[in-house]
Motif scaffolding. Sequence first.
Motif, mmCIF file in Angstrom:
data_model
loop_
_atom_site.group_PDB
_atom_site.id
_atom_site.type_symbol
_atom_site.label_atom_id
_atom_site.label_comp_id
_atom_site.label_asym_id
_atom_site.label_seq_id
_atom_site.Cartn_x
_atom_site.Cartn_y
_atom_site.Cartn_z
ATOM 1 N N MET A 1 0.848 -1.175 0.000
ATOM 2 C CA MET A 1 0.000 0.000 0.000
ATOM 3 C C MET A 1 0.896 1.242 0.000
ATOM 4 N N LYS A 2 0.534 2.245 -0.782
ATOM 5 C CA LYS A 2 1.282 3.488 -0.868
ATOM 6 C C LYS A 2 0.910 4.397 0.308
ATOM 7 N N ALA A 3 1.913 5.105 0.836
ATOM 8 C CA ALA A 3 1.695 6.056 1.922
ATOM 9 C C ALA A 3 2.674 7.208 1.759
ATOM 10 N N LYS A 4 2.444 8.262 2.549
ATOM 11 C CA LYS A 4 3.322 9.421 2.523
ATOM 12 C C LYS A 4 4.036 9.493 3.868
ATOM 13 N N CYS A 5 5.357 9.617 3.839
ATOM 14 C CA CYS A 5 6.159 9.700 5.062
ATOM 15 C C CYS A 5 5.744 10.931 5.866
ATOM 16 N N THR A 6 5.539 10.753 7.175
ATOM 17 C CA THR A 6 5.108 11.876 8.023
ATOM 18 C C THR A 6 6.231 12.869 8.298
ATOM 19 N N VAL A 7 7.467 12.533 7.954
ATOM 20 C CA VAL A 7 8.597 13.435 8.174
ATOM 21 C C VAL A 7 8.973 14.175 6.897
ATOM 22 N N CYS A 8 9.291 13.434 5.839
ATOM 23 C CA CYS A 8 9.798 14.060 4.606
ATOM 24 C C CYS A 8 8.738 14.202 3.513
ATOM 25 N N ALA A 9 7.574 13.632 3.744
ATOM 26 C CA ALA A 9 6.433 13.697 2.820
ATOM 27 C C ALA A 9 6.661 12.949 1.503
ATOM 28 N N GLN A 10 7.686 12.132 1.447
ATOM 29 C CA GLN A 10 7.954 11.334 0.247
ATOM 30 C C GLN A 10 7.029 10.111 0.238
ATOM 31 N N PRO A 11 6.530 9.734 -0.951
ATOM 32 C CA PRO A 11 5.716 8.511 -1.021
ATOM 33 C C PRO A 11 6.608 7.281 -0.827
#
Length: 126
Positions: A1-11
């Motif tokens: 599943m794809k997500a966005k990193c809560t620190v750097c916002a990278q997928p």
Amino acid sequence: MKAKCTVCAQPFEQTRADQRFCSRACKQKSYREKKAEPVDRGAVKKMMFRMSEYRGFMEEYGWDRESFPFVLFCFYRRLVPAGLVGNDLYEAVNDIVPNLDSRNMKEKPFIDFKAKFLSNDFEILA
């Protein structure tokens, strides 16, 4: 599943449903930032002292305010388990009070406590 990193916002591709970081570096950065946040002093419960306990103790043991000021009572009171009241409280405080002399109030633990006491770090109730 794809997500966005809560620190750097990278997928990134999650390997677990609760994964929030794309890497160990981002997880560590989040931890350090959280640890560096200032503590909300309002959220920390203030230690409370009651004048009524002090008056009762003074009456029970015949101390005078000059030789046993309220701040000294609070200094010893904080060492007594919560929940004690009346004579049980007075006995517990009296048991931990050493023979009073002028040296007790010149020692570092008391001086540090008194500074906090005078800076309103504690709540005083009637």
